[in-house]
Design an enzyme around this catalytic site. Structure first.
Site, PDB file in Angstrom:
ATOM      1  N   HIS A 497       7.854  -5.497  -1.977  1.00 26.76           N
ATOM      2  CA  HIS A 497       6.955  -5.463  -0.823  1.00 26.76           C
ATOM      3  C   HIS A 497       7.741  -5.427   0.479  1.00 26.76           C
ATOM      4  CE1 HIS A 497       3.286  -6.626   1.495  1.00 26.76           C
ATOM      5  NE2 HIS A 497       4.203  -7.152   2.294  1.00 26.76           N
ATOM      6  N   GLU A 498       8.641  -6.374   0.641  1.00 25.65           N
ATOM      7  CA  GLU A 498       9.391  -6.455   1.896  1.00 25.65           C
ATOM      8  C   GLU A 498      10.299  -5.247   2.079  1.00 25.65           C
ATOM      9  OE1 GLU A 498       8.515  -8.412   4.109  1.00 25.65           O
ATOM     10  OE2 GLU A 498       7.276  -9.706   2.855  1.00 25.65           O
ATOM     11  N   HIS A 501       8.599  -2.475   3.759  1.00 26.57           N
ATOM     12  CA  HIS A 501       8.631  -2.559   5.225  1.00 26.57           C
ATOM     13  C   HIS A 501       9.954  -2.004   5.760  1.00 26.57           C
ATOM     14  CE1 HIS A 501       4.919  -4.694   5.793  1.00 26.57           C
ATOM     15  NE2 HIS A 501       5.297  -5.759   5.123  1.00 26.57           N
ATOM     16  N   HIS A 504       9.800   1.673   5.820  1.00 31.99           N
ATOM     17  CA  HIS A 504       8.942   2.125   6.918  1.00 31.99           C
ATOM     18  C   HIS A 504       9.740   2.130   8.219  1.00 31.99           C
ATOM     19  CE1 HIS A 504       4.560   1.837   8.653  1.00 31.99           C
ATOM     20  NE2 HIS A 504       5.159   2.966   8.974  1.00 31.99           N
TER      21      HIS A 504
END
EC number: 3.4.24.16
Length: 704
Positions: A497-498, A501, A504
């Protein structure tokens, strides 16, 4: 969060509160005062320094303020008829890049430095610069010139992203109250400064909390030997247990002694109770008052205007509808857990009180997983040594997104255990950015999991591109003698998940720093990272991420299939808890007369069906309230509607490692950063409007 547990701190979002306020600057003709700040005006490299002393942090903070203010003053003295695109909008963006990068070096150390004095200096720099941000964001003379530019500029001759920058600048100016009388502006400015300080202090209190409890080995019943062996001993027969995640969750999930779990849960949800309760009692009314002065009914209405949800009524309807749909599932899960508890109390000779307590929830949810799917997370984690998981994760992202990662040797980092990687486009060899991995806990380190945007990927004044830089900061268990750090499956999910980021932040390629990386709507920012969590629920993907730490053997096919099948376990209660937090957040930001602890207790009983422990105040530990998610915690569930739609309609259908779909995702969702609205990006990717069907399926529900 960004973070799973806290606001992920993203490129233009501050842990101290809301998004960095509009920095209305002007530049090319008047840039000279800033030339001495750094060499990053002419290079796209990573220019970040992590060796600044407390004195240097203080000095550079004051220099940054003085030098930047000189530019603002020069802009304010421009004749109103002299304003052009070049000397206003473009120059503003140029200065913004300089300011953001320099600021990062001053305020990021508060979260990761091992030096107490450096952390203190960094926190003070953050406060000082936050006050300065507010001062500069409320310069009416600058706002007047930007409005004038919109009136006189031929908008058809500037790029769409530049038009968006202009429109957002004016919108933010109005949201700062610059269209209101001077007396009202001054009142707003004063309150914003106070709010900023309160937010910084709220999260500083949580980060600096060093509460620990002491237990005997008997009181840690059923916890594995490797966990107990990793603990610091107090005297000869006592063990120190902190409230950090690597200690807290193993105890809450595996310790069979109810009193131990009760003490841990009580301590965890009374962290910073006194000081942070006082902060909330000041912060929430201030937010409400500012919103009223700006013409909004509530603070929630104010923040939601800029999100994809747009209104509190839509958020309330979404949460209430989901809560009702999940109610039968939650009731069934609670009944199963209660039966487990009753049987265990009979077997162990414990008193059965006929209810699920807050300290029972994680423990019996873990037992439910073990009973229904024969999954022992303590056994399973032996197949997830951190080196193997990291290699598999990096390979997955490289293959999926058409990237290559290279570890930087002898990198300049803030701690010896931190590593740095360079990211290149695999096809062209172009350097896109760099990321740091800071994986293990340290005293006073940021204690959740988050991606920090450190350097924006955007255009520089000379037309070259500055590389994006991000840091992934998590707290996985430390390696111990003869045994590497082993991750639970939920930690592998957090890692994915992290890192979503991080990608992104790195893959976004915008013209303006303000739109770089994860600087999108708050209820859209979790979409890319949530979508990538699906990879840890795929059998083939899990094979790439796992290998037994002793002999390198793979996880058996049977266990992998059981693990994937367990995805829906406890999903009712877990989602209902997210709804509780979302409802509390919405309530506190729509009615400031409410007591935070009482409101949390109310929703725990009404929605979750598990009472909050009397004497606790979970909202005082809820970092999101002061970490940029105020009135927006619903975004975690809201954005899953979009992330699941993308995954099931494209990746699940075409193949999760399909490079064409991966590049489509990179180009249409990651690359635009915040230069497009989130809903427009979704429409470009899906070729239709998003719907809830896949999201409801992921919760074990069916679309009506």
């Amino acid at each position: 969060m960004i973070a799973r547990c806290l606001l992920a701190v993203r490129s233009l979002r501050r842990v101290g509160g809301s998004r960095i306020l509009l920095r209305m600057t002007l530049g090319r003709e008047v840039m000279s005062p800033l030339q001495a700040m750094s060499s990053y005006t002419v290079t796209g490299r990573n220019v970040l320094r992590w060796d600044l002393s407390p004195e240097q942090i203080k000095t550079r903070t004051e220099e940054l303020i003085v030098q930047t203010k000189q530019v603002y003053d020069a802009v304010g003295m421009l004749g109103i008829e002299e304003v052009t695109y070049e000397n206003c909008l473009q120059a503003l963006a140029d200065i913004e890049v300089k300011y953001i990068v320099e600021r990062t070096m001053l305020d990021f150390p508060q979260h990761v430095s091992s030096d107490k004095e450096v952390r203190a200096a960094s926190t003070e720099a953050d406060k000082r610069l936050s006050r300065f941000d507010i001062e500069m964001s409320m310069r009416g003379d600058i706002f007047e010139r930007i409005v004038r530019l919109q009136e006189t500029c031929d908008l058809g001759k500037i790029k769409p992203e530049a038009r968006r920058y202009l429109e957002k600048s004016i919108k933010m100016g109005k949201r700062n109250g610059l269209h209101l009388p001077e007396q009202v502006q001054n009142e707003i400015k004063s309150m914003k400064k106070r709010m900023s300080e309160l937010c910084i202090d709220f999260n500083k209190n949580l980060n600096e909390d060093d509460t620990f409890l002491v237990f005997s080995k008997a009181e840690l019943g059923a916890l594995p030997d490797d966990f107990i062996d990793s603990l610091e001993k107090i005297d000869d027969d006592k063990y120190k247990i902190t409230l950090k995640y690597p200690h807290y969750f193993p105890v809450m999930k595996k310790c069979c002694i109810p009193e131990t779990r009760r003490r841990m849960e009580m301590a965890f949800n009374t962290r910073c109770k006194e000081e942070n309760t006082i902060i909330l009692q000041q912060l929430l009314p201030l937010r409400a008052k500012v919103a009223k002065l700006l013409g909004y009914s509530t603070h929630a209405d104010f923040v939601l205007e800029m999100n994809t949800a747009k209104s509190t009524s839509r958020v309330t309807a979404f949460l209430d509808d989901l809560s009702q749909k999940l109610k039968p599932l939650g009731e069934a899960e609670r009944e199963f857990i209660l039966n487990l508890k009753k049987k265990e109390c009979e077997d162990r000779g414990f008193e059965y009180d006929g209810k699920i307590n807050a300290w029972d929830l994680y423990y019996y949810m873990t037992q439910t997983e073990e009973l229904k799917y024969s999954i022992d997370q303590e056994f399973l984690k032996e197949y997830f040594p951190i080196e193997v998981v990291t290699e598999g994760l990096l390979n997955t992202y490289q293959e999926l997104l058409g990237l290559s990662f290279e570890q930087v040797t002898d990198a300049h980092v803030w701690n010896k255990n931190v590593t740095l990687y360079t990211v290149k486009d695999k096809a062209t060899g172009e350097v896109l950015g760099q990321f740091y991995l800071d994986l293990y806990p340290r005293d006073r380190k940021y204690n959740h999991a988050a991606c920090f945007g450190l350097q924006p990927g955007c255009l520089l004044p000379d037309g070259s591109r500055m590389m994006a830089v991000a840091a992934l900061v998590v707290n996985f268990s430390q390696p111990v003698a003869g045994r590497p750090s082993l991750l639970r499956h939920d930690e592998v999910r957090t890692y994915f998940h992290e890192f979503g980021h991080v990608m992104h932040q790195i893959c976004a390629q915008t013209d303006f720093a303000r739109f770089s990386g994860t600087n999108v709507e708050t209820d859209f920012v979790e979409v890319p990272s949530q979508m990538l969590e699906n990879w840890v629920w795929d059998v083939d993907s899990l094979r790439r991420l796992s290998k037994h730490y002793k002999d390198g053997s793979p996880i058996s096919d049977d266990l992998l299939e059981k693990l994937v099948a367990s995805r829906l376990i406890n999903t009712g209660l877990l989602t209902l808890r997210q709804i509780v937090l979302s409802k509390v957040d919405q309530s506190l930001h729509t009615n400031t007369s409410l007591d935070a602890a009482s409101e949390y207790a109310k929703y725990c009983s009404e929605i979750l069906g598990v009472a909050a422990t009397p004497g606790t105040n979970m909202p005082a530990t809820f970092g999101h309230l002061a970490g940029g998610y105020d009135g927006q915690y619903y975004g975690y569930l809201w954005s899953e509607v979009f992330s699941m739609d993308m995954f099931y309609s494209c990746f699940k259908k075409e193949g999760i490692m399909n490079p064409e779909v991966g590049m489509k995702y990179r180009n249409l969702i990651l690359k635009p950063g915040g230069s497009l609205d989130g809903m427009d990006m979704l429409h470009n990717f899906l070729k239709r409007e998003p719907n809830q069907k896949a999201f409801l399926m992921s919760r074990g529900l069916h679309a009506s």
